[in-house]
Design a protein around this motif. Sequence first.
Motif, PDB file in Angstrom:
ATOM      1  N   GLY A 194     -35.550  -1.190  28.682  1.00 11.57           N
ATOM      2  CA  GLY A 194     -35.656  -2.051  27.782  1.00 11.57           C
ATOM      3  C   GLY A 194     -37.326  -1.721  26.967  1.00 11.57           C
ATOM      4  N   ASP A 195     -37.228  -0.874  27.815  1.00  9.43           N
ATOM      5  CA  ASP A 195     -39.880  -0.801  27.606  1.00  9.43           C
ATOM      6  C   ASP A 195     -39.600   0.432  27.046  1.00  9.43           C
ATOM      7  OD1 ASP A 195     -40.229  -3.377  28.874  1.00  9.43           O
ATOM      8  OD2 ASP A 195     -39.920  -2.254  30.844  1.00  9.43           O
ATOM      9  N   VAL A 196     -40.644   0.895  25.871  1.00 13.37           N
ATOM     10  CA  VAL A 196     -41.041   1.834  24.865  1.00 13.37           C
ATOM     11  C   VAL A 196     -40.945   3.238  26.069  1.00 13.37           C
ATOM     12  CG1 VAL A 196     -41.701   1.101  23.267  1.00 13.37           C
ATOM     13  CG2 VAL A 196     -43.609   1.407  25.331  1.00 13.37           C
ATOM     14  N   GLY A 197     -40.224   3.933  25.937  1.00 12.32           N
ATOM     15  CA  GLY A 197     -40.364   5.344  26.936  1.00 12.32           C
ATOM     16  C   GLY A 197     -38.534   5.106  27.630  1.00 12.32           C
ATOM     17  N   ASP A 198     -37.791   5.061  27.719  1.00 13.47           N
ATOM     18  CA  ASP A 198     -37.225   4.608  28.154  1.00 13.47           C
ATOM     19  C   ASP A 198     -36.330   6.365  27.811  1.00 13.47           C
ATOM     20  OD1 ASP A 198     -36.922   2.001  29.353  1.00 13.47           O
ATOM     21  OD2 ASP A 198     -35.176   1.892  28.412  1.00 13.47           O
ATOM     22  N   GLY A 199     -36.822   6.908  27.306  1.00 10.53           N
ATOM     23  CA  GLY A 199     -36.392   7.828  27.331  1.00 10.53           C
ATOM     24  C   GLY A 199     -35.393   8.379  26.016  1.00 10.53           C
ATOM     25  N   LYS A 200     -34.625   9.955  25.754  1.00 10.46           N
ATOM     26  CA  LYS A 200     -33.516   9.706  23.983  1.00 10.46           C
ATOM     27  C   LYS A 200     -32.658  11.209  25.164  1.00 10.46           C
ATOM     28  CE  LYS A 200     -35.694   9.466  20.360  1.00 10.46           C
ATOM     29  NZ  LYS A 200     -36.819   9.659  19.801  1.00 10.46           N
ATOM     30  N   ILE A 201     -30.818  10.746  24.111  1.00 11.82           N
ATOM     31  CA  ILE A 201     -30.155  11.636  24.616  1.00 11.82           C
ATOM     32  C   ILE A 201     -29.626  11.779  23.458  1.00 11.82           C
ATOM     33  CG2 ILE A 201     -27.947  11.938  25.687  1.00 11.82           C
ATOM     34  CD1 ILE A 201     -28.111   9.000  26.507  1.00 11.82           C
ATOM     35  N   PHE A 202     -29.793  14.171  23.497  1.00 12.82           N
ATOM     36  CA  PHE A 202     -29.042  14.590  21.963  1.00 12.82           C
ATOM     37  C   PHE A 202     -27.730  15.620  22.817  1.00 12.82           C
ATOM     38  CE2 PHE A 202     -33.819  15.076  22.660  1.00 12.82           C
ATOM     39  CZ  PHE A 202     -34.182  14.195  21.209  1.00 12.82           C
ATOM     40  N   VAL A 203     -26.798  14.843  21.953  1.00 17.17           N
ATOM     41  CA  VAL A 203     -26.220  16.058  22.080  1.00 17.17           C
ATOM     42  C   VAL A 203     -25.687  17.415  21.222  1.00 17.17           C
ATOM     43  CG1 VAL A 203     -22.987  15.859  22.059  1.00 17.17           C
ATOM     44  CG2 VAL A 203     -25.105  13.460  22.947  1.00 17.17           C
ATOM     45  N   LEU A 204     -25.368  18.504  21.511  1.00 13.07           N
ATOM     46  CA  LEU A 204     -25.866  19.839  21.136  1.00 13.07           C
ATOM     47  C   LEU A 204     -23.977  20.304  21.097  1.00 13.07           C
ATOM     48  CD1 LEU A 204     -28.575  18.795  22.454  1.00 13.07           C
ATOM     49  CD2 LEU A 204     -29.154  21.132  21.847  1.00 13.07           C
ATOM     50  N   PRO A 205     -24.080  20.442  19.916  1.00  8.00           N
ATOM     51  CA  PRO A 205     -22.450  21.354  20.308  1.00  8.00           C
ATOM     52  C   PRO A 205     -22.527  23.061  20.991  1.00  8.00           C
ATOM     53  CG  PRO A 205     -23.806  22.135  17.977  1.00  8.00           C
ATOM     54  CD  PRO A 205     -24.653  21.476  18.435  1.00  8.00           C
ATOM     55  N   VAL A 206     -21.158  23.459  22.049  1.00 10.54           N
ATOM     56  CA  VAL A 206     -21.276  24.849  22.503  1.00 10.54           C
ATOM     57  C   VAL A 206     -20.715  25.927  22.285  1.00 10.54           C
ATOM     58  CG1 VAL A 206     -21.020  25.058  25.253  1.00 10.54           C
ATOM     59  CG2 VAL A 206     -22.347  22.981  24.606  1.00 10.54           C
ATOM     60  N   GLU A 207     -20.720  26.815  21.949  1.00  9.92           N
ATOM     61  CA  GLU A 207     -19.924  27.728  21.380  1.00  9.92           C
ATOM     62  C   GLU A 207     -19.167  28.137  22.917  1.00  9.92           C
ATOM     63  OE1 GLU A 207     -20.366  31.300  19.471  1.00  9.92           O
ATOM     64  OE2 GLU A 207     -22.160  30.211  18.684  1.00  9.92           O
ATOM     65  N   ARG A 208     -19.381  28.712  24.099  1.00 11.31           N
ATOM     66  CA  ARG A 208     -18.792  28.882  24.972  1.00 11.31           C
ATOM     67  C   ARG A 208     -19.125  28.843  26.045  1.00 11.31           C
ATOM     68  NH1 ARG A 208     -18.437  35.695  25.192  1.00 11.31           N
ATOM     69  NH2 ARG A 208     -16.244  35.534  26.200  1.00 11.31           N
ATOM     70  N   VAL A 209     -18.039  28.390  26.943  1.00  8.09           N
ATOM     71  CA  VAL A 209     -19.186  27.917  28.475  1.00  8.09           C
ATOM     72  C   VAL A 209     -17.963  29.100  29.683  1.00  8.09           C
ATOM     73  CG1 VAL A 209     -19.017  26.732  30.187  1.00  8.09           C
ATOM     74  CG2 VAL A 209     -19.501  26.379  28.407  1.00  8.09           C
ATOM     75  N   ILE A 210     -19.001  30.597  31.119  1.00  7.42           N
ATOM     76  CA  ILE A 210     -18.115  30.861  31.080  1.00  7.42           C
ATOM     77  C   ILE A 210     -18.054  30.431  32.707  1.00  7.42           C
ATOM     78  CG2 ILE A 210     -17.810  33.433  31.949  1.00  7.42           C
ATOM     79  CD1 ILE A 210     -19.371  32.792  29.069  1.00  7.42           C
ATOM     80  N   ARG A 211     -17.842  30.425  33.626  1.00  5.24           N
ATOM     81  CA  ARG A 211     -17.590  30.562  34.943  1.00  5.24           C
ATOM     82  C   ARG A 211     -17.847  31.316  35.636  1.00  5.24           C
ATOM     83  NH1 ARG A 211     -13.953  26.257  36.411  1.00  5.24           N
ATOM     84  NH2 ARG A 211     -16.123  24.718  36.993  1.00  5.24           N
ATOM     85  N   ILE A 212     -19.286  31.711  36.096  1.00  2.23           N
ATOM     86  CA  ILE A 212     -18.940  33.217  36.942  1.00  2.23           C
ATOM     87  C   ILE A 212     -18.386  33.638  37.505  1.00  2.23           C
ATOM     88  CG2 ILE A 212     -20.991  35.110  38.107  1.00  2.23           C
ATOM     89  CD1 ILE A 212     -23.477  33.119  36.257  1.00  2.23           C
ATOM     90  N   ARG A 213     -17.476  32.556  38.931  1.00  2.00           N
ATOM     91  CA  ARG A 213     -16.869  33.033  39.617  1.00  2.00           C
ATOM     92  C   ARG A 213     -15.357  33.211  39.600  1.00  2.00           C
ATOM     93  NH1 ARG A 213     -13.573  29.809  42.348  1.00  2.00           N
ATOM     94  NH2 ARG A 213     -14.146  28.099  41.754  1.00  2.00           N
ATOM     95  N   THR A 214     -14.579  32.763  38.168  1.00  3.00           N
ATOM     96  CA  THR A 214     -13.786  33.116  38.087  1.00  3.00           C
ATOM     97  C   THR A 214     -13.211  33.687  36.930  1.00  3.00           C
ATOM     98  OG1 THR A 214     -13.659  30.713  37.472  1.00  3.00           O
ATOM     99  CG2 THR A 214     -13.190  30.764  39.608  1.00  3.00           C
ATOM    100  N   GLY A 215     -14.467  33.670  36.339  1.00  2.00           N
ATOM    101  CA  GLY A 215     -13.972  33.976  34.250  1.00  2.00           C
ATOM    102  C   GLY A 215     -13.121  33.560  33.652  1.00  2.00           C
ATOM    103  N   GLU A 216     -12.856  32.249  34.249  1.00  2.00           N
ATOM    104  CA  GLU A 216     -12.950  31.080  33.490  1.00  2.00           C
ATOM    105  C   GLU A 216     -13.378  30.417  32.524  1.00  2.00           C
ATOM    106  OE1 GLU A 216     -10.497  27.755  36.017  1.00  2.00           O
ATOM    107  OE2 GLU A 216     -11.877  28.317  37.234  1.00  2.00           O
ATOM    108  N   GLU A 217     -13.235  30.647  30.768  1.00  3.55           N
ATOM    109  CA  GLU A 217     -13.855  29.955  30.092  1.00  3.55           C
ATOM    110  C   GLU A 217     -13.367  28.742  29.892  1.00  3.55           C
ATOM    111  OE1 GLU A 217     -15.101  33.001  26.795  1.00  3.55           O
ATOM    112  OE2 GLU A 217     -14.581  34.419  28.405  1.00  3.55           O
ATOM    113  N   ASP A 218     -14.719  27.910  28.991  1.00  2.20           N
ATOM    114  CA  ASP A 218     -14.944  26.752  28.230  1.00  2.20           C
ATOM    115  C   ASP A 218     -14.714  25.566  28.872  1.00  2.20           C
ATOM    116  OD1 ASP A 218     -15.615  28.284  26.220  1.00  2.20           O
ATOM    117  OD2 ASP A 218     -13.746  28.996  25.136  1.00  2.20           O
ATOM    118  N   THR A 219     -13.142  24.643  28.014  1.00  7.14           N
ATOM    119  CA  THR A 219     -12.691  23.440  28.722  1.00  7.14           C
ATOM    120  C   THR A 219     -12.797  24.192  29.470  1.00  7.14           C
ATOM    121  OG1 THR A 219     -10.691  23.309  28.246  1.00  7.14           O
ATOM    122  CG2 THR A 219     -12.460  22.604  26.659  1.00  7.14           C
TER     123      THR A 219
END
Length: 118
Positions: free
Chosen positions: A84-109
Motif C-alpha cells: 500500500g506504500d509507494v514503491g510496491d512495484g509494477k507488472i508488465f504483460v508482454l506478448p510472446v511469439e514462441r517458446v521452446i523447451r530445449i530438452r524435448t523440443g516442445e513448443e509454445d503452450t
Amino acid sequence: MKLVVAIIRPERLNAVLESLYNADVRGLTVSKVQGHGGEVEHVENYRGVTVKMDLQAKMRLEIGVSESFVQPTVDAIVHAARTGDVGDGKIFVLPVERVIRIRTGEEDTRAVTPEDRD
Ligand SMILES: Nc1ncnc2c1ncn2[C@@H]1O[C@H](COP(=O)(O)OP(=O)(O)OP(=O)(O)O)[C@@H](O)[C@H]1O
Ligand SMILES: [Mg+2]
C-alpha cells in the motif's frame, strides 16, 4: 502466451513465490535489479536546486505463461507484493511469439509451465 514481468520489493519475494506456487504457476526467473519509480529527492547545490534520481533495490520476476494463467499470475503477484506504500512495484504483460523447451523440443503452450488449461 505472455511474459509476465514483475518488479517487486525484495522483502516481498518469498511471499510472492509462495503465492505463485499456490496458484499453480511453475517456471520463473528472478533477478536482482535496481530501479527508479518516480520518487525524486531535491538536493541543494551551488547552482540551485537539482534533482537526484535514486535507484532502489528491487527484484524482477519473468514468468512465461499460457493465456489462461495470465490473470491468476497477476493476481497472485499483486496479492502478495502489495503493502500500500509507494514503491510496491509494477507488472508488465508482454506478448510472446514462441517458446521452446530445449530438452524435448516442445513448443509454445506445450512448453510453458504449466500447460494451458483449455
Ligand atoms: N515505467 C516503468 N518502466 C520500467 N520500470 C518501472 C517503471 N515504473 C516502475 N518501474 C520499476 O518498478 C520499481 C518500483 O516502482 P514504483 O512502485 O515506485 O512504481 P510507481 O509507478 O511509482 O508506483 P508507486 O506510486 O506505488 O510508487 C522501480 O524501482 C522500477 O524498477
Ligand atoms: Mg513510485
